[in-house]
Design an enzyme around this catalytic site. Structure first.
Site, PDB file in Angstrom:
ATOM      1  N   LYS A 138     -17.927   7.435   5.677  1.00 10.96           N
ATOM      2  CA  LYS A 138     -16.484   7.682   5.500  1.00 10.96           C
ATOM      3  C   LYS A 138     -16.246   8.876   4.564  1.00 10.96           C
ATOM      4  CE  LYS A 138     -15.765   3.488   3.896  1.00 10.96           C
ATOM      5  NZ  LYS A 138     -17.142   2.958   3.978  1.00 10.96           N
ATOM      6  N   ARG A 183      -8.979  -2.457   3.705  1.00 11.90           N
ATOM      7  CA  ARG A 183     -10.217  -3.179   4.033  1.00 11.90           C
ATOM      8  C   ARG A 183      -9.956  -4.612   4.418  1.00 11.90           C
ATOM      9  NH1 ARG A 183     -15.223  -0.975   0.881  1.00 11.90           N
ATOM     10  NH2 ARG A 183     -14.237   0.904   0.205  1.00 11.90           N
ATOM     11  N   ARG A 190     -26.038   5.436  -7.039  1.00 13.79           N
ATOM     12  CA  ARG A 190     -24.895   4.592  -7.394  1.00 13.79           C
ATOM     13  C   ARG A 190     -25.395   3.188  -7.705  1.00 13.79           C
ATOM     14  NH1 ARG A 190     -19.952   5.269  -3.170  1.00 13.79           N
ATOM     15  NH2 ARG A 190     -19.989   2.991  -3.203  1.00 13.79           N
ATOM     16  N   ARG A 206     -22.478  -6.208  -0.030  1.00 18.54           N
ATOM     17  CA  ARG A 206     -21.351  -5.406   0.479  1.00 18.54           C
ATOM     18  C   ARG A 206     -21.264  -5.510   1.998  1.00 18.54           C
ATOM     19  NH1 ARG A 206     -23.075   0.136  -1.944  1.00 18.54           N
ATOM     20  NH2 ARG A 206     -21.282   0.989  -0.848  1.00 18.54           N
TER      21      ARG A 206
HETATM   22  P1  AP5 Z   1     -21.121   8.216   2.652  1.00 14.05           P
HETATM   23  O1  AP5 Z   1     -20.340   9.284   3.326  1.00 14.05           O
HETATM   24  O2  AP5 Z   1     -21.246   8.244   1.166  1.00 14.05           O
HETATM   25  O3  AP5 Z   1     -20.674   6.775   3.209  1.00 14.05           O
HETATM   26  P2  AP5 Z   1     -19.397   5.906   2.877  1.00 14.05           P
HETATM   27  O4  AP5 Z   1     -18.986   5.211   4.128  1.00 14.05           O
HETATM   28  O5  AP5 Z   1     -18.359   6.734   2.179  1.00 14.05           O
HETATM   29  O6  AP5 Z   1     -20.083   4.860   1.899  1.00 14.05           O
HETATM   30  P3  AP5 Z   1     -19.568   4.103   0.613  1.00 14.05           P
HETATM   31  O7  AP5 Z   1     -20.765   3.374   0.090  1.00 14.05           O
HETATM   32  O8  AP5 Z   1     -18.882   5.049  -0.345  1.00 14.05           O
HETATM   33  O9  AP5 Z   1     -18.544   3.124   1.210  1.00 14.05           O
HETATM   34  P4  AP5 Z   1     -18.055   1.805   0.601  1.00 14.05           P
HETATM   35  O10 AP5 Z   1     -16.896   1.525   1.452  1.00 14.05           O
HETATM   36  O11 AP5 Z   1     -19.021   0.708   0.476  1.00 14.05           O
HETATM   37  O12 AP5 Z   1     -17.799   2.196  -0.935  1.00 14.05           O
HETATM   38  P5  AP5 Z   1     -16.492   2.667  -1.710  1.00 14.05           P
HETATM   39  O13 AP5 Z   1     -16.921   3.709  -2.645  1.00 14.05           O
HETATM   40  O14 AP5 Z   1     -15.369   2.913  -0.782  1.00 14.05           O
HETATM   41  O15 AP5 Z   1     -22.615   8.255   3.282  1.00 14.05           O
HETATM   42  C1  AP5 Z   1     -23.609   7.359   2.799  1.00 14.05           C
HETATM   43  C2  AP5 Z   1     -24.958   8.096   2.757  1.00 14.05           C
HETATM   44  O16 AP5 Z   1     -25.341   8.429   4.091  1.00 14.05           O
HETATM   45  C3  AP5 Z   1     -24.939   9.421   1.969  1.00 14.05           C
HETATM   46  O17 AP5 Z   1     -26.186   9.608   1.364  1.00 14.05           O
HETATM   47  C4  AP5 Z   1     -24.708  10.468   3.058  1.00 14.05           C
HETATM   48  O18 AP5 Z   1     -25.268  11.703   2.680  1.00 14.05           O
HETATM   49  C5  AP5 Z   1     -25.430   9.850   4.247  1.00 14.05           C
HETATM   50  N1  AP5 Z   1     -24.817  10.159   5.550  1.00 14.05           N
HETATM   51  C6  AP5 Z   1     -23.485  10.228   5.848  1.00 14.05           C
HETATM   52  N2  AP5 Z   1     -23.309  10.524   7.155  1.00 14.05           N
HETATM   53  C7  AP5 Z   1     -24.571  10.631   7.692  1.00 14.05           C
HETATM   54  C8  AP5 Z   1     -25.067  10.920   9.002  1.00 14.05           C
HETATM   55  N3  AP5 Z   1     -24.239  11.137  10.041  1.00 14.05           N
HETATM   56  N4  AP5 Z   1     -26.405  10.924   9.179  1.00 14.05           N
HETATM   57  C9  AP5 Z   1     -27.257  10.686   8.147  1.00 14.05           C
HETATM   58  N5  AP5 Z   1     -26.844  10.409   6.891  1.00 14.05           N
HETATM   59  C10 AP5 Z   1     -25.523  10.380   6.673  1.00 14.05           C
HETATM   60  O19 AP5 Z   1     -16.136   1.312  -2.496  1.00 14.05           O
HETATM   61  C11 AP5 Z   1     -16.982   0.842  -3.525  1.00 14.05           C
HETATM   62  C12 AP5 Z   1     -16.480  -0.512  -3.991  1.00 14.05           C
HETATM   63  O20 AP5 Z   1     -15.137  -0.376  -4.515  1.00 14.05           O
HETATM   64  C13 AP5 Z   1     -16.373  -1.605  -2.916  1.00 14.05           C
HETATM   65  O21 AP5 Z   1     -17.601  -2.273  -2.717  1.00 14.05           O
HETATM   66  C14 AP5 Z   1     -15.312  -2.521  -3.548  1.00 14.05           C
HETATM   67  O22 AP5 Z   1     -15.875  -3.308  -4.580  1.00 14.05           O
HETATM   68  C15 AP5 Z   1     -14.354  -1.523  -4.184  1.00 14.05           C
HETATM   69  N6  AP5 Z   1     -13.274  -1.113  -3.275  1.00 14.05           N
HETATM   70  C16 AP5 Z   1     -13.035   0.140  -2.784  1.00 14.05           C
HETATM   71  N7  AP5 Z   1     -11.970   0.138  -1.977  1.00 14.05           N
HETATM   72  C17 AP5 Z   1     -11.513  -1.140  -1.947  1.00 14.05           C
HETATM   73  C18 AP5 Z   1     -10.438  -1.784  -1.261  1.00 14.05           C
HETATM   74  N8  AP5 Z   1      -9.625  -1.108  -0.444  1.00 14.05           N
HETATM   75  N9  AP5 Z   1     -10.266  -3.110  -1.441  1.00 14.05           N
HETATM   76  C19 AP5 Z   1     -11.068  -3.815  -2.280  1.00 14.05           C
HETATM   77  N10 AP5 Z   1     -12.115  -3.284  -2.951  1.00 14.05           N
HETATM   78  C20 AP5 Z   1     -12.336  -1.932  -2.786  1.00 14.05           C
END
Ligand code: AP5
Length: 212
Positions: free
Chosen positions: A13, A88, A156, A167
């Site tokens: 994302k 979410r 992270r 997660r």
């Molecule tokens: P990346 O682009 O970083 O993936 P992402 O989907 O953004 O992953 P996140 O871990 O950030 O998502 P998340 O939803 O768990 O965490 P968030 O920070 O939102 O890519 C991942 C890796 O793969 C990178 O190394 C990248 O280089 C690689 N990659 C990307 N595309 C690729 C491809 N095509 N091929 C190969 N490699 C690739 O949330 C964190 C925490 O915050 C949650 O767990 C929760 O506790 C809280 N939180 C956040 N939002 C909410 C909400 N709305 N409600 C409740 N709690 C929330």
């Protein structure tokens, strides 16, 4: 355009949001980044959120809805935005409607749990400028050093394997009601994202009716 990027942890994302916001000229809003900044700043929201994030659990809907309401009221959102990580839950999706925010498209990034574990075990981030790398897929020029600002790259804390599994479990338990909600409204578009990020980007653009 008011766009939602929806998908499992590590589905890409943030990676796609960065490319799409450059293309579309609208801000990308990552609720994960907002929460991590709040933790770093020691704000009341950050203190409340920290234990949930480190356990791989979702932060309470009311906290997240307040954050999004405030952020969407900022002037830079007037011409559209990309939401990365919100909504979410069904409550969060319904809250956008209650706030009068009409989403145009929800891109659902489709990926297997195995691929998520592989990507997140290799993710490295720069806490200074927010750049994201991967030890296998997007290596920095110098190992563990950010290309953009020269700071050290770190893992992270919620990318440890046990937390990633927690997660994923939360995601798999909450995904269907949100997808159903947007599918019934004709807003949901699927993007298979198990290939290179540029391939995924082109697929995302196709779903938005845009050319690269
Ligand atoms: P990346 O682009 O970083 O993936 P992402 O989907 O953004 O992953 P996140 O871990 O950030 O998502 P998340 O939803 O768990 O965490 P968030 O920070 O939102 O890519 C991942 C890796 O793969 C990178 O190394 C990248 O280089 C690689 N990659 C990307 N595309 C690729 C491809 N095509 N091929 C190969 N490699 C690739 O949330 C964190 C925490 O915050 C949650 O767990 C929760 O506790 C809280 N939180 C956040 N939002 C909410 C909400 N709305 N409600 C409740 N709690 C929330």
């Amino acid at each position: 355009m008011k766009l939602v990027l929806f998908g499992a942890p590590g589905s890409g994302k943030g990676t796609q949001a960065e490319m799409l916001c450059a293309k579309l000229g609208i801000p990308s809003i990552s609720t994960g980044n907002i929460l991590r900044q709040a933790i770093q700043d020691g704000t009341p929201v950050g203190m409340r959120a920290e234990k949930y994030i480190s356990a791989g659990q979702l932060v309470a809907d009311d906290v997240m809805i307040d954050i999004i309401r405030d952020r969407l009221n900022q002037p830079d959102c007037a011409n559209g935005f990309i939401l990365d990580g919100f909504p979410r839950t069904l409550n969060q999706a319904q809250a956008l409607d209650t706030l009068g925010v009409e989403i145009d498209v929800v891109l659902s990034l489709e990926i297997s749990d195995d691929m998520v574990e592989k990507r997140l075990s290799g993710r490295r981030v720069c806490l200074n400028c927010g750049s994201v790398y991967n030890v296998e897929y997007f290596k920095p020029k110098t190992e563990n050093v950010c290309d953009a600002c020269g700071h050290a790259l770190v893992r992270r804390s919620d990318d440890e394997p046990e937390t990633v599994r927690a997660r994923l479990k939360v995601f798999n338990e909450t995904v269907e009601p949100v997808k159903d909600y947007y599918e019934k409204r004709g807003k949901l578009k699927l993007v298979i994202c198990d290939e290179d990020k540029m391939v995924v980007y082109v697929r995302a653009l196709e779903q938005l009716g845009l050319k690269p």
